[in-house]
Design an enzyme around this catalytic site. Sequence first.
Site, PDB file in Angstrom:
ATOM      1  N   PRO A 210      65.273  -3.733  24.178  1.00  0.00           N
ATOM      2  CA  PRO A 210      65.248  -4.877  23.261  1.00  0.00           C
ATOM      3  C   PRO A 210      64.190  -4.709  22.161  1.00  0.00           C
ATOM      4  O   PRO A 210      63.295  -3.888  22.311  1.00  0.00           O
ATOM      5  CB  PRO A 210      64.881  -6.066  24.156  1.00  0.00           C
ATOM      6  CG  PRO A 210      64.924  -5.582  25.560  1.00  0.00           C
ATOM      7  CD  PRO A 210      64.894  -4.098  25.544  1.00  0.00           C
ATOM      8  N   GLY A 212      60.978  -4.956  19.906  1.00  0.00           N
ATOM      9  CA  GLY A 212      59.574  -5.253  20.186  1.00  0.00           C
ATOM     10  C   GLY A 212      59.049  -4.707  21.485  1.00  0.00           C
ATOM     11  O   GLY A 212      57.933  -5.013  21.893  1.00  0.00           O
ATOM     12  N   THR A 213      59.843  -3.855  22.158  1.00  0.00           N
ATOM     13  CA  THR A 213      59.372  -3.328  23.434  1.00  0.00           C
ATOM     14  C   THR A 213      58.591  -2.030  23.267  1.00  0.00           C
ATOM     15  O   THR A 213      58.229  -1.394  24.247  1.00  0.00           O
ATOM     16  CB  THR A 213      60.543  -3.080  24.401  1.00  0.00           C
ATOM     17  OG1 THR A 213      61.614  -2.495  23.678  1.00  0.00           O
ATOM     18  CG2 THR A 213      60.998  -4.376  25.027  1.00  0.00           C
ATOM     19  N   GLU A 432      65.988 -33.932  24.904  1.00  0.00           N
ATOM     20  CA  GLU A 432      65.154 -32.948  25.610  1.00  0.00           C
ATOM     21  C   GLU A 432      64.946 -33.342  27.068  1.00  0.00           C
ATOM     22  O   GLU A 432      65.011 -32.499  27.958  1.00  0.00           O
ATOM     23  CB  GLU A 432      63.797 -32.778  24.897  1.00  0.00           C
ATOM     24  CG  GLU A 432      63.884 -32.238  23.474  1.00  0.00           C
ATOM     25  CD  GLU A 432      64.685 -30.955  23.361  1.00  0.00           C
ATOM     26  OE1 GLU A 432      64.752 -30.185  24.343  1.00  0.00           O
ATOM     27  OE2 GLU A 432      65.276 -30.730  22.283  1.00  0.00           O
ATOM     28  N   HIS A 435      67.904 -32.356  29.122  1.00  0.00           N
ATOM     29  CA  HIS A 435      67.853 -30.952  29.542  1.00  0.00           C
ATOM     30  C   HIS A 435      66.945 -30.810  30.764  1.00  0.00           C
ATOM     31  O   HIS A 435      67.288 -30.161  31.747  1.00  0.00           O
ATOM     32  CB  HIS A 435      67.263 -30.079  28.436  1.00  0.00           C
ATOM     33  CG  HIS A 435      68.201 -29.754  27.314  1.00  0.00           C
ATOM     34  ND1 HIS A 435      69.458 -29.243  27.512  1.00  0.00           N
ATOM     35  CD2 HIS A 435      68.044 -29.834  25.960  1.00  0.00           C
ATOM     36  CE1 HIS A 435      70.039 -29.033  26.330  1.00  0.00           C
ATOM     37  NE2 HIS A 435      69.195 -29.388  25.367  1.00  0.00           N
TER      38      HIS A 435
HETATM   39  P1  ADP Z   1      60.429  -1.665  18.798  1.00  0.00           P
HETATM   40  O1  ADP Z   1      60.428  -0.413  18.005  1.00  0.00           O
HETATM   41  O2  ADP Z   1      60.876  -1.467  20.207  1.00  0.00           O
HETATM   42  O3  ADP Z   1      61.113  -2.822  18.153  1.00  0.00           O
HETATM   43  P2  ADP Z   1      57.644  -1.604  18.205  1.00  0.00           P
HETATM   44  O4  ADP Z   1      57.274  -0.263  18.693  1.00  0.00           O
HETATM   45  O5  ADP Z   1      57.852  -1.753  16.757  1.00  0.00           O
HETATM   46  O6  ADP Z   1      58.920  -2.150  18.968  1.00  0.00           O
HETATM   47  O7  ADP Z   1      56.564  -2.649  18.729  1.00  0.00           O
HETATM   48  C1  ADP Z   1      55.907  -3.519  17.866  1.00  0.00           C
HETATM   49  C2  ADP Z   1      54.468  -3.654  18.262  1.00  0.00           C
HETATM   50  O8  ADP Z   1      54.341  -4.300  19.522  1.00  0.00           O
HETATM   51  C3  ADP Z   1      53.779  -2.333  18.441  1.00  0.00           C
HETATM   52  O9  ADP Z   1      53.264  -1.883  17.231  1.00  0.00           O
HETATM   53  C4  ADP Z   1      52.675  -2.660  19.428  1.00  0.00           C
HETATM   54  O10 ADP Z   1      51.534  -3.137  18.774  1.00  0.00           O
HETATM   55  C5  ADP Z   1      53.260  -3.770  20.253  1.00  0.00           C
HETATM   56  N1  ADP Z   1      53.762  -3.213  21.519  1.00  0.00           N
HETATM   57  C6  ADP Z   1      55.048  -3.163  21.923  1.00  0.00           C
HETATM   58  N2  ADP Z   1      55.143  -2.596  23.147  1.00  0.00           N
HETATM   59  C7  ADP Z   1      53.888  -2.265  23.511  1.00  0.00           C
HETATM   60  C8  ADP Z   1      53.321  -1.621  24.658  1.00  0.00           C
HETATM   61  N3  ADP Z   1      54.075  -1.210  25.694  1.00  0.00           N
HETATM   62  N4  ADP Z   1      51.979  -1.454  24.684  1.00  0.00           N
HETATM   63  C9  ADP Z   1      51.214  -1.853  23.676  1.00  0.00           C
HETATM   64  N5  ADP Z   1      51.682  -2.449  22.563  1.00  0.00           N
HETATM   65  C10 ADP Z   1      53.003  -2.664  22.473  1.00  0.00           C
HETATM   66 ZN    ZN Z   2      69.455 -29.044  23.325  1.00  0.00          ZN
END
Ligand code: ADP
Ligand code: ZN
Length: 606
Positions: A210, A212-213, A432, A435
């Site tokens: 997903p 931001g991982t 709310e 829910h």
């Molecule tokens: P993706 O490419 O999967 O969308 P990113 O690598 O761009 O995610 O992640 C965005 C930011 O979130 C990174 O620059 C980092 O600062 C933080 N981040 C995400 N996963 C980690 C992790 N496992 N450890 C430390 N920081 C993380």
């Molecule tokens: Zn709702």
Amino acid sequence: MKKIAPKNLPNKNNPFNYLIIIALLGATAALFMQGELETALKKNEPIAISELQQKFQNNELESLEIKDQKLTATGKDGQTYTSFKEPSSNLADLGFTGNEDTKVSVVDTSGSKLWMNFLLGFAPLILLIALILFFVRKSGSMGGESGPFGFGKSRAKIYDKTKHRTKFEDVAGAEEAKEDVFELVDFLKNPKKYEKAGAKIPKGILLVGPPGTGKTLMARAIAGEANVPFFSVSGSEFVEMFVGVGASRVRDLFKTAKRNSPAIIFIDEIDAIGKQRGAGPGGGHDEREQTLNQILTEMDGFEAGTTVIIVAATNRPDILDKALLRPGRFDRQVHIDLPDMNAREKILKVHAKNKQLEKDTKLKEVASKTVGFSGAELENVMNEAAIRAVKNRQKTITQEDLLQSVEKVAMGPERKSRKFTEKERRMTSYHEVGHAIAGHFCENHDPVHKISIVSRGRALGLTWFLPNEDVYSKTKSRLMDEMVSLHGGRIAERLAFGENELTTGASNDLERISNIARNMVMRFGMASDKVGPVNFISKEYEAKPHSDETARLIDEEVRQLIDEAEDRCEKILKQHEKLLKIISEDLLEKENMTGEEFAAYFKNEK
Ligand code: ADP
Ligand code: ZN
């Protein structure tokens, strides 16, 4: 020695660069001339024209030269006088006639003046154009290399070696993924060793997870650990207006990377170009197809001795064209999931490194309240907490800062400025609480964490359920309960205000309900025997072809699940209508309610 500086980015032999330099020189020269003209005029103090006329009459002048508005005279004593006249006045007007002793000359400047005016008038314009050209080429803003002057050039960003390089220790948690990619680092460092052993190393790996991982982070870390340059592009950047542009960009990108081998090419959002042909919206797009083909050609065409590894990231490996996943291409997948409790704590620690935390902060507690957060969101929590601390003029970040930031990141910032009518607020409150109560009485439902009628983002209010522990897979009863609580908002509105007063606020709820039900029937085989455990949404196609008869059965089944959930919800809310009213009116006052405060209303029930 590795050469980090790329050899052809940007291209020094581009004729445009010369053009820019020439234009810049021309413009400065013109401005300089204007400046010089002024200083020259200031050299000897001009005298009044009447004084000059007087000298002329008195026969004190040797010669007089008139050039445009400027009068230069040499006195019989050898001194030079200057003065100015109006543009239109002629010799007779000025009284410089009738004195044979003084040599009067008028210099024709019309030719050079035109040229001069031209230069002076256009100098700022030329300078402006030159500057624009300069910045467009340099920064890639205003369309940059995709602009009119260089679409073919890839927009790859290379990693600057002098900056802090990302290492594996910067990627917290994700231990398995790190193990999976570790040999790539070794390969990039010692390609010869592997060549000798006749070992094949993957050309492409697919990071799946997903948003931001930390997929980008991981790719950077591979490059950082191996100390090789990192070229990165995003799949969505390739989707261009003109056919052929994407393909030429790919060619250029690979060329640059090969010259700087060993290197890493990172392609973010590869699904934007690598979608199955003909699948989904925008299917069969020529441009996308050409770009994809170019990537495949490049990957197949690596000569022996080039050490370039292509790392691509996607959240949807199932929609990728199978050609991409064939052996010799992206034949390896490394999964990066949302962090679990332990990993969340580690990620928080990584991002706490450069911050001042109060001694008694418990990152473990923060980790426990952030189920489902990605690494990027956790980083955001830390950052928000730091901002909050600064706003409150604290030297250190407190636990309270952290917990408040968790809410802010999870629910979005509050929009206090938006004004709602009393009726809208009351409606939202019932919605709310509806829910919350529906969820509260479902056995397999996460407990209520917070209810709020402060508007955030586009939502008027919000009910936040939070699991006590990480959930890896959902059972049928869990999904059913989720649908029941999602119905709660609309049904509470109806019970309290009647059918005609229903608001549009439930559209998102209904969308989520439909999605759950359709997935249960079409994906998870959770339907009745009539439809059976068939996956109608598969990896191979967006939707498997099925008969009209089956389509009808699916629709019926979906409808039945939704209705069942609605009935259950209605029963619960009717049974607790009194409490619905009491809690909703209280929430109207308080605006926010914690899970504990909410649970306190039910002490004698359940
Ligand atoms: P993706 O490419 O999967 O969308 P990113 O690598 O761009 O995610 O992640 C965005 C930011 O979130 C990174 O620059 C980092 O600062 C933080 N981040 C995400 N996963 C980690 C992790 N496992 N450890 C430390 N920081 C993380
Ligand atoms: Zn709702």
